[in-house]
Design a protein around this motif. Structure first.
Motif, PDB file in Angstrom:
ATOM      1  N   ASP A 244      57.519 -17.897  -7.625  1.00 57.20           N
ATOM      2  CA  ASP A 244      58.202 -18.897  -8.251  1.00 57.20           C
ATOM      3  C   ASP A 244      57.393 -20.130  -7.971  1.00 57.20           C
ATOM      4  OD1 ASP A 244      58.687 -18.991  -5.422  1.00 57.20           O
ATOM      5  OD2 ASP A 244      60.725 -19.883  -5.582  1.00 57.20           O
ATOM      6  N   LYS A 245      56.080 -19.834  -7.835  1.00 61.66           N
ATOM      7  CA  LYS A 245      54.739 -20.819  -7.869  1.00 61.66           C
ATOM      8  C   LYS A 245      54.900 -21.813  -6.478  1.00 61.66           C
ATOM      9  CE  LYS A 245      53.655 -19.242 -11.930  1.00 61.66           C
ATOM     10  NZ  LYS A 245      52.560 -18.419 -11.880  1.00 61.66           N
ATOM     11  N   GLN A 246      55.483 -21.283  -5.540  1.00 60.61           N
ATOM     12  CA  GLN A 246      55.418 -22.141  -4.229  1.00 60.61           C
ATOM     13  C   GLN A 246      54.072 -21.867  -3.536  1.00 60.61           C
ATOM     14  OE1 GLN A 246      57.159 -24.328  -3.240  1.00 60.61           O
ATOM     15  NE2 GLN A 246      59.129 -24.093  -4.207  1.00 60.61           N
ATOM     16  N   PRO A 247      53.328 -22.754  -2.985  1.00 64.13           N
ATOM     17  CA  PRO A 247      51.834 -22.693  -2.389  1.00 64.13           C
ATOM     18  C   PRO A 247      51.830 -21.971  -1.017  1.00 64.13           C
ATOM     19  CG  PRO A 247      52.431 -24.747  -2.360  1.00 64.13           C
ATOM     20  CD  PRO A 247      53.703 -24.411  -3.000  1.00 64.13           C
ATOM     21  N   LEU A 248      51.029 -21.027  -0.805  1.00 60.29           N
ATOM     22  CA  LEU A 248      50.685 -20.344   0.528  1.00 60.29           C
ATOM     23  C   LEU A 248      49.332 -20.493   0.862  1.00 60.29           C
ATOM     24  CD1 LEU A 248      53.098 -17.343   0.175  1.00 60.29           C
ATOM     25  CD2 LEU A 248      53.729 -19.212   1.092  1.00 60.29           C
ATOM     26  N   PRO A 249      49.166 -20.637   2.131  1.00 58.90           N
ATOM     27  CA  PRO A 249      47.728 -20.617   2.296  1.00 58.90           C
ATOM     28  C   PRO A 249      46.996 -19.310   2.517  1.00 58.90           C
ATOM     29  CG  PRO A 249      48.922 -20.921   4.325  1.00 58.90           C
ATOM     30  CD  PRO A 249      49.947 -20.717   3.249  1.00 58.90           C
ATOM     31  N   ASP A 250      45.651 -19.354   2.501  1.00 58.05           N
ATOM     32  CA  ASP A 250      44.728 -17.993   2.620  1.00 58.05           C
ATOM     33  C   ASP A 250      44.861 -17.622   3.942  1.00 58.05           C
ATOM     34  OD1 ASP A 250      42.741 -16.384   2.860  1.00 58.05           O
ATOM     35  OD2 ASP A 250      41.461 -17.485   1.264  1.00 58.05           O
ATOM     36  N   PRO A 251      45.646 -16.433   4.407  1.00 59.49           N
ATOM     37  CA  PRO A 251      45.783 -15.949   5.674  1.00 59.49           C
ATOM     38  C   PRO A 251      44.352 -15.740   6.527  1.00 59.49           C
ATOM     39  CG  PRO A 251      46.113 -14.172   4.202  1.00 59.49           C
ATOM     40  CD  PRO A 251      45.877 -15.208   3.436  1.00 59.49           C
ATOM     41  N   LYS A 252      43.175 -15.477   5.774  1.00 62.32           N
ATOM     42  CA  LYS A 252      41.859 -15.624   6.497  1.00 62.32           C
ATOM     43  C   LYS A 252      41.551 -16.697   6.714  1.00 62.32           C
ATOM     44  CE  LYS A 252      39.336 -14.201   2.908  1.00 62.32           C
ATOM     45  NZ  LYS A 252      40.398 -14.017   1.959  1.00 62.32           N
ATOM     46  N   CYS A 253      41.781 -17.996   6.339  1.00 64.73           N
ATOM     47  CA  CYS A 253      41.398 -19.305   6.828  1.00 64.73           C
ATOM     48  C   CYS A 253      42.502 -19.791   7.778  1.00 64.73           C
ATOM     49  CB  CYS A 253      41.134 -20.380   5.557  1.00 64.73           C
ATOM     50  SG  CYS A 253      39.699 -19.762   4.418  1.00 64.73           S
ATOM     51  N   THR A 254      43.735 -19.740   7.340  1.00 65.58           N
ATOM     52  CA  THR A 254      44.985 -20.138   7.926  1.00 65.58           C
ATOM     53  C   THR A 254      45.762 -19.327   8.496  1.00 65.58           C
ATOM     54  OG1 THR A 254      44.642 -22.204   6.239  1.00 65.58           O
ATOM     55  CG2 THR A 254      46.377 -22.415   7.732  1.00 65.58           C
ATOM     56  N   PRO A 255      45.539 -18.500   9.375  1.00 65.54           N
ATOM     57  CA  PRO A 255      46.499 -17.723   9.712  1.00 65.54           C
ATOM     58  C   PRO A 255      47.898 -17.985  10.663  1.00 65.54           C
ATOM     59  CG  PRO A 255      44.800 -17.441  11.337  1.00 65.54           C
ATOM     60  CD  PRO A 255      44.446 -18.333  10.085  1.00 65.54           C
ATOM     61  N   GLY A 256      47.476 -19.652  10.982  1.00 61.05           N
ATOM     62  CA  GLY A 256      48.408 -20.342  11.928  1.00 61.05           C
ATOM     63  C   GLY A 256      48.027 -19.934  13.496  1.00 61.05           C
ATOM     64  N   ALA A 257      48.567 -21.016  14.350  1.00 59.72           N
ATOM     65  CA  ALA A 257      48.002 -21.070  15.713  1.00 59.72           C
ATOM     66  C   ALA A 257      49.084 -21.563  16.598  1.00 59.72           C
ATOM     67  CB  ALA A 257      46.673 -21.607  16.015  1.00 59.72           C
ATOM     68  N   THR A 258      49.363 -21.138  17.666  1.00 59.54           N
ATOM     69  CA  THR A 258      50.668 -21.455  18.347  1.00 59.54           C
ATOM     70  C   THR A 258      50.265 -22.378  19.769  1.00 59.54           C
ATOM     71  OG1 THR A 258      50.706 -19.518  19.614  1.00 59.54           O
ATOM     72  CG2 THR A 258      52.142 -19.609  17.875  1.00 59.54           C
ATOM     73  N   ASN A 259      51.088 -23.243  19.811  1.00 60.39           N
ATOM     74  CA  ASN A 259      50.818 -24.238  21.257  1.00 60.39           C
ATOM     75  C   ASN A 259      51.337 -23.351  22.425  1.00 60.39           C
ATOM     76  OD1 ASN A 259      51.321 -26.317  23.102  1.00 60.39           O
ATOM     77  ND2 ASN A 259      52.453 -27.490  22.011  1.00 60.39           N
ATOM     78  N   PRO A 260      50.028 -23.183  23.165  1.00 62.85           N
ATOM     79  CA  PRO A 260      50.571 -22.250  24.423  1.00 62.85           C
ATOM     80  C   PRO A 260      51.597 -23.017  25.450  1.00 62.85           C
ATOM     81  CG  PRO A 260      48.287 -23.260  24.765  1.00 62.85           C
ATOM     82  CD  PRO A 260      48.911 -23.454  23.376  1.00 62.85           C
ATOM     83  N   LYS A 261      51.840 -24.237  25.270  1.00 63.31           N
ATOM     84  CA  LYS A 261      52.674 -25.177  26.118  1.00 63.31           C
ATOM     85  C   LYS A 261      54.178 -24.721  25.817  1.00 63.31           C
ATOM     86  CE  LYS A 261      49.526 -27.278  28.450  1.00 63.31           C
ATOM     87  NZ  LYS A 261      49.349 -27.075  29.863  1.00 63.31           N
ATOM     88  N   VAL A 262      54.386 -24.318  24.297  1.00 68.88           N
ATOM     89  CA  VAL A 262      55.782 -24.003  24.077  1.00 68.88           C
ATOM     90  C   VAL A 262      56.056 -22.432  24.121  1.00 68.88           C
ATOM     91  CG1 VAL A 262      57.334 -24.054  22.118  1.00 68.88           C
ATOM     92  CG2 VAL A 262      55.507 -25.894  22.387  1.00 68.88           C
ATOM     93  N   THR A 263      57.045 -22.155  25.012  1.00 71.16           N
ATOM     94  CA  THR A 263      57.437 -20.763  25.204  1.00 71.16           C
ATOM     95  C   THR A 263      58.876 -20.676  25.328  1.00 71.16           C
ATOM     96  OG1 THR A 263      57.461 -21.040  27.662  1.00 71.16           O
ATOM     97  CG2 THR A 263      55.373 -20.581  26.727  1.00 71.16           C
ATOM     98  N   PRO A 264      59.766 -19.571  25.227  1.00 69.55           N
ATOM     99  CA  PRO A 264      61.087 -19.514  25.546  1.00 69.55           C
ATOM    100  C   PRO A 264      61.613 -20.234  26.774  1.00 69.55           C
ATOM    101  CG  PRO A 264      60.311 -17.412  24.755  1.00 69.55           C
ATOM    102  CD  PRO A 264      59.047 -18.304  25.236  1.00 69.55           C
ATOM    103  N   GLN A 265      60.708 -20.193  27.888  1.00 63.16           N
ATOM    104  CA  GLN A 265      61.188 -20.708  29.306  1.00 63.16           C
ATOM    105  C   GLN A 265      61.091 -22.215  28.948  1.00 63.16           C
ATOM    106  OE1 GLN A 265      58.805 -18.045  28.803  1.00 63.16           O
ATOM    107  NE2 GLN A 265      60.716 -16.982  29.130  1.00 63.16           N
ATOM    108  N   THR A 266      60.213 -22.928  28.144  1.00 65.98           N
ATOM    109  CA  THR A 266      59.851 -24.470  28.067  1.00 65.98           C
ATOM    110  C   THR A 266      60.514 -25.070  26.791  1.00 65.98           C
ATOM    111  OG1 THR A 266      57.908 -24.357  26.837  1.00 65.98           O
ATOM    112  CG2 THR A 266      58.007 -24.021  29.304  1.00 65.98           C
TER     113      THR A 266
END
Length: 220
Positions: free
Chosen positions: A78-100
């Motif tokens: 339906d023409k929604q944009p998604l990033p290139d997984p090679k360039c933009t796979p995502g990255a998480t903040n290590p300060k955010v965990t289930p405990q915090t």
């Protein structure tokens, strides 16, 4: 003469037998396994794994972006944009965990306190637009955190940011049109209420934000 011809025949039979035991250049593995080239196509990281970024910084610096034209926007049916997984796979903040969770993303004002300033992201956005070959009005594209800050995404890791073009129905010059924001809000609520797992939510939105809610069984 007969003895001589018998000796020649024996040598011929032996040579033929040895040749049949040696696989040719395109021969299969004696154990039935595939070739080395086939095994090289196996992913080296687990499916769904998301990189971990450096986390919030006291002072941010402009991050290097992928080479111009090296990234390509993908689109859903339906023409929604998604990033290139090679360039933009995502990255998480290590300060955010289930405990915090209570002291980080579920705490009012947390994301505002870790967001990089426009003086940094503005320059990154311009460079990333070239990475993705985006040529539309810059004000109509959002420099988007693939895994949003409110879902524990890294604030300034270049793997977690991309110039997201507007979604269908956008009016030129009207600014970003991004229904992904609504998905992020619902995922944050589900995380903070214990209705979904943090890592699964991060993986789901990094994979495809348009299916993240349904894949986690969250009402859209």
């Amino acid at each position: 003469m007969s003895a001589r011809w018998a000796a020649v025949a024996a040598v011929t039979v032996l040579a033929t037998s040895l040749a049949g035991c040696s696989p040719g250049r395109g021969g299969s593995d004696p154990k039935g396994g595939g070739s080395k080239s086939a095994s090289a196509s196996v992913p080296s990281t687990p499916v769904g794994a998301v990189p971990v970024g450096p986390g919030p910084q006291s002072a941010y610096s402009v991050q290097k972006q992928p080479a111009p034209g090296s990234c390509h926007v993908h689109y859903t049916a339906d023409k929604q944009p998604l990033p290139d997984p090679k360039c933009t796979p995502g990255a998480t903040n290590p300060k955010v965990t289930p405990q915090t969770l209570k002291s980080t993303i579920c705490s009012s004002g947390y994301t505002k306190g870790i967001r990089p300033p426009v003086s940094i992201t503005g320059r990154e956005k311009t460079a990333n637009a070239k990475s993705y070959g985006y040529t539309g009005p810059m004000r109509d594209a959002e420099y988007d955190h693939l895994i949003s800050l409110q879902l524990g995404g890294d604030p300034n890791d270049p793997r977690n940011l991309w110039v997201e073009p507007p979604s269908p129905g956008h009016k030129p010059g009207a600014g970003p049109n991004n229904p992904k924001d609504g998905v992020e809000n619902k995922l944050k609520t589900a995380n903070c209420s214990g209705k979904t797992d943090l890592a699964k939510a991060q993986q789901a939105i990094a994979h495809d934000w348009t299916t993240a809610l349904s894949s986690l069984g969250i009402k859209e």
